[in-house]
Design a protein around this motif. Structure first.
Motif, PDB file in Angstrom:
ATOM      1  N   SER A   1       0.373   0.206  -7.731  1.00  0.00           N
ATOM      2  CA  SER A   1       0.185  -0.322  -9.095  1.00  0.00           C
ATOM      3  C   SER A   1       0.917  -1.659  -9.210  1.00  0.00           C
ATOM      4  O   SER A   1       1.784  -1.989  -8.393  1.00  0.00           O
ATOM      5  CB  SER A   1       0.762   0.662 -10.118  1.00  0.00           C
ATOM      6  OG  SER A   1       2.169   0.689  -9.969  1.00  0.00           O
ATOM      7  N   GLU A   2       0.592  -2.395 -10.266  1.00  0.00           N
ATOM      8  CA  GLU A   2       1.210  -3.713 -10.449  1.00  0.00           C
ATOM      9  C   GLU A   2       2.727  -3.579 -10.606  1.00  0.00           C
ATOM     10  O   GLU A   2       3.500  -4.380 -10.072  1.00  0.00           O
ATOM     11  CB  GLU A   2       0.602  -4.368 -11.690  1.00  0.00           C
ATOM     12  CG  GLU A   2       0.907  -5.851 -11.770  1.00  0.00           C
ATOM     13  CD  GLU A   2       0.369  -6.475 -13.045  1.00  0.00           C
ATOM     14  OE1 GLU A   2      -0.579  -5.929 -13.631  1.00  0.00           O
ATOM     15  OE2 GLU A   2       0.929  -7.511 -13.449  1.00  0.00           O
ATOM     16  N   ARG A   3       3.152  -2.524 -11.302  1.00  0.00           N
ATOM     17  CA  ARG A   3       4.591  -2.309 -11.536  1.00  0.00           C
ATOM     18  C   ARG A   3       5.313  -2.068 -10.205  1.00  0.00           C
ATOM     19  O   ARG A   3       6.345  -2.661  -9.912  1.00  0.00           O
ATOM     20  CB  ARG A   3       4.756  -1.095 -12.462  1.00  0.00           C
ATOM     21  CG  ARG A   3       6.061  -1.090 -13.205  1.00  0.00           C
ATOM     22  CD  ARG A   3       6.128   0.043 -14.220  1.00  0.00           C
ATOM     23  NE  ARG A   3       7.370   0.760 -14.051  1.00  0.00           N
ATOM     24  CZ  ARG A   3       7.480   1.906 -13.390  1.00  0.00           C
ATOM     25  NH1 ARG A   3       6.422   2.466 -12.838  1.00  0.00           N
ATOM     26  NH2 ARG A   3       8.657   2.505 -13.283  1.00  0.00           N
TER      27      ARG A   3
ATOM     28  N   PHE B   1       0.855  -1.193   0.000  1.00  0.00           N
ATOM     29  CA  PHE B   1       0.000   0.000   0.000  1.00  0.00           C
ATOM     30  C   PHE B   1       0.887   1.238   0.000  1.00  0.00           C
ATOM     31  O   PHE B   1       1.770   1.378   0.851  1.00  0.00           O
ATOM     32  CB  PHE B   1      -0.917   0.018   1.227  1.00  0.00           C
ATOM     33  CG  PHE B   1      -1.861  -1.147   1.251  1.00  0.00           C
ATOM     34  CD1 PHE B   1      -3.083  -1.082   0.586  1.00  0.00           C
ATOM     35  CD2 PHE B   1      -1.525  -2.327   1.907  1.00  0.00           C
ATOM     36  CE1 PHE B   1      -3.951  -2.162   0.582  1.00  0.00           C
ATOM     37  CE2 PHE B   1      -2.384  -3.420   1.906  1.00  0.00           C
ATOM     38  CZ  PHE B   1      -3.605  -3.342   1.235  1.00  0.00           C
ATOM     39  N   LEU B   2       0.643   2.118  -0.960  1.00  0.00           N
ATOM     40  CA  LEU B   2       1.445   3.336  -1.090  1.00  0.00           C
ATOM     41  C   LEU B   2       0.514   4.534  -0.905  1.00  0.00           C
ATOM     42  O   LEU B   2      -0.468   4.665  -1.652  1.00  0.00           O
ATOM     43  CB  LEU B   2       2.094   3.358  -2.482  1.00  0.00           C
ATOM     44  CG  LEU B   2       2.993   4.525  -2.837  1.00  0.00           C
ATOM     45  CD1 LEU B   2       4.154   4.654  -1.872  1.00  0.00           C
ATOM     46  CD2 LEU B   2       3.518   4.368  -4.268  1.00  0.00           C
TER      47      LEU B   2
ATOM     48  N   LYS C   1       8.100  -4.595  -8.136  1.00  0.00           N
ATOM     49  CA  LYS C   1       9.440  -4.158  -7.701  1.00  0.00           C
ATOM     50  C   LYS C   1       9.641  -4.458  -6.223  1.00  0.00           C
ATOM     51  O   LYS C   1      10.687  -4.945  -5.796  1.00  0.00           O
ATOM     52  CB  LYS C   1       9.599  -2.648  -7.910  1.00  0.00           C
ATOM     53  CG  LYS C   1       9.976  -2.228  -9.304  1.00  0.00           C
ATOM     54  CD  LYS C   1      10.404  -0.763  -9.231  1.00  0.00           C
ATOM     55  CE  LYS C   1      10.432  -0.079 -10.546  1.00  0.00           C
ATOM     56  NZ  LYS C   1      10.677   1.363 -10.434  1.00  0.00           N
ATOM     57  N   VAL C   2       8.615  -4.137  -5.426  1.00  0.00           N
ATOM     58  CA  VAL C   2       8.712  -4.317  -3.975  1.00  0.00           C
ATOM     59  C   VAL C   2       8.753  -5.802  -3.613  1.00  0.00           C
ATOM     60  O   VAL C   2       9.563  -6.244  -2.792  1.00  0.00           O
ATOM     61  CB  VAL C   2       7.549  -3.581  -3.268  1.00  0.00           C
ATOM     62  CG1 VAL C   2       7.366  -4.040  -1.841  1.00  0.00           C
ATOM     63  CG2 VAL C   2       7.800  -2.075  -3.315  1.00  0.00           C
ATOM     64  N   SER C   3       7.908  -6.587  -4.266  1.00  0.00           N
ATOM     65  CA  SER C   3       7.838  -8.013  -3.962  1.00  0.00           C
ATOM     66  C   SER C   3       9.164  -8.699  -4.332  1.00  0.00           C
ATOM     67  O   SER C   3       9.670  -9.552  -3.588  1.00  0.00           O
ATOM     68  CB  SER C   3       6.664  -8.631  -4.712  1.00  0.00           C
ATOM     69  OG  SER C   3       6.427  -9.926  -4.243  1.00  0.00           O
TER      70      SER C   3
END
Ligand code: 2P0
Length: 325
Positions: free
Chosen positions: A64-66, A57-58, A70-72
């Motif tokens: 977003s999926e992008r 959550f940002l 990146k985070v995952s």
């Protein structure tokens, strides 16, 4: 298994432009930055067996999926290091005005690295944290430290010698950094794509590689001796040189808008009138101006008189990553 960390963003004085390894985020050249006060990311990470998969959550919204990917992917580094297989929920609050031309990836990945490592019970040194943050976004490795920070490019292929170090703490030398907003439209070429295209196609990139180490050494000397004029000169020239490499890329990359040029000329004119002010521009149209605190108010007021200027935000050197309870 939960932790919260806060990281400030940073502005490069000697630019990181080009990678020698896209996967490990290893740079072609060493770079140098100031960590800023005021613009930061606060991130909470909780590893949790009740989750089916990671969640991100940002600013109170699902990312977003992008951004999620990146985070995952970054969390996988942490899971590998810690030997855990749990999904995590990541909550980030970004106080980095992207509209003011600051990239949030530096503070974002520095805060994520610190919070995730702590939540996973990894006891990392600052050096190890810097190496970890680098693998989320190159410039994030510098935001682990406060004040004036160098990122030595290193030569090892595993990236073990490519990390940041503090050159001077934030309280040791106060200077003013004015962020000047001229264009709020989203840039068409990301930094990541821009640096790759430049390395792959620009005939001027060799010139960058031949001279950037000298710029880096000059800036380090200037910081050590707190010589503002020496620092400003090399910072401005290094930024223009980075943009020159992009102009030679195929197809060429031009981040500047007419307002960008207006500010550059304005700053050079201010110097003729005796005010020590210098500009630097990242991969975008907005301009950062460096000056001495004693000139801050007059530089600020003069910038606001320019038709192209939408807003000016003033920063000073700030702290490195911190943990919040
Ligand atoms: C810097 N920039 O030194 C340079 C100057 C932009 C211009 O670092 O691909 O988001 O994530 O490593 O760090 C912006 O690029 O790139 C950047 P990745 P990053 O601050």
């Amino acid at each position: 298994m939960q932790a919260t960390a806060k990281a400030n963003t940073n502005i490069a004085l000697i630019k990181y432009w080009g990678k020698r390894d896209d996967t490990l985020f290893l740079p072609m050249n060493s770079s140098l930055s100031i960590t800023l006060d005021g613009f930061y990311t606060i991130t909470t990470v909780e590893f949790c067996k009740e989750l089916a998969k990671d969640a991100f959550f940002l600013n109170n919204r699902p990312a977003s999926e992008r951004e999620f990917n990146k985070v995952s992917q970054f969390l996988n580094h942490i899971r590998n290091l810690a030997g855990i297989h749990l999904p995590a929920v990541v909550t980030s609050e970004n106080k980095v005005p992207t509209a003011a031309g600051f990239a949030s990836s530096a503070s974002g990945f520095a805060a994520l690295a610190a919070a995730a490592a702590k939540a996973a019970n990894l006891e990392l040194s600052k050096k190890e944290l810097s190496i970890l943050a680098r693998q989320g976004s190159g410039s994030a490795c510098r935001s682990i430290y406060g004040g004036y920070v160098e990122w030595q490019k290193g030569i090892e292929s595993d990236g073990s010698d490519s990390f940041a170090n503090q050159l001077l703490p934030e309280e040791d030398w106060n200077i003013s950094i004015l962020s000047v907003l001229v264009a709020s439209e989203e840039k068409k070429v990301s930094s990541r794509e821009g640096m790759k295209r430049t390395v792959d196609t620009s005939p001027f990139y060799d010139g960058w590689l031949h001279t950037v180490q000298k710029d880096f050494e000059t800036a380090k000397e200037a910081i050590k001796s707190k010589d503002f004029e020496k620092l400003g000169k090399v910072v401005e020239a290094n930024s223009l040189k980075m943009h020159a490499t992009m102009l030679g890329a195929e197809p060429p990359i031009l981040y500047w808008q007419s307002g960008t040029m207006e500010i550059m000329h304005h700053i050079q004119k201010l110097r003729l009138s005796g005010i020590l002010a210098y500009f630097t521009i990242d991969a975008g149209a907005n301009v950062k101006v460096l000056c001495l605190p004693s000139d801050e108010q007059s530089v600020y007021e003069s910038l606001l008189t320019l038709p192209a200027v939408q807003s000016v935000i003033t920063c000073h050197p700030g702290s490195g990553v911190t943990y919040l309870s």
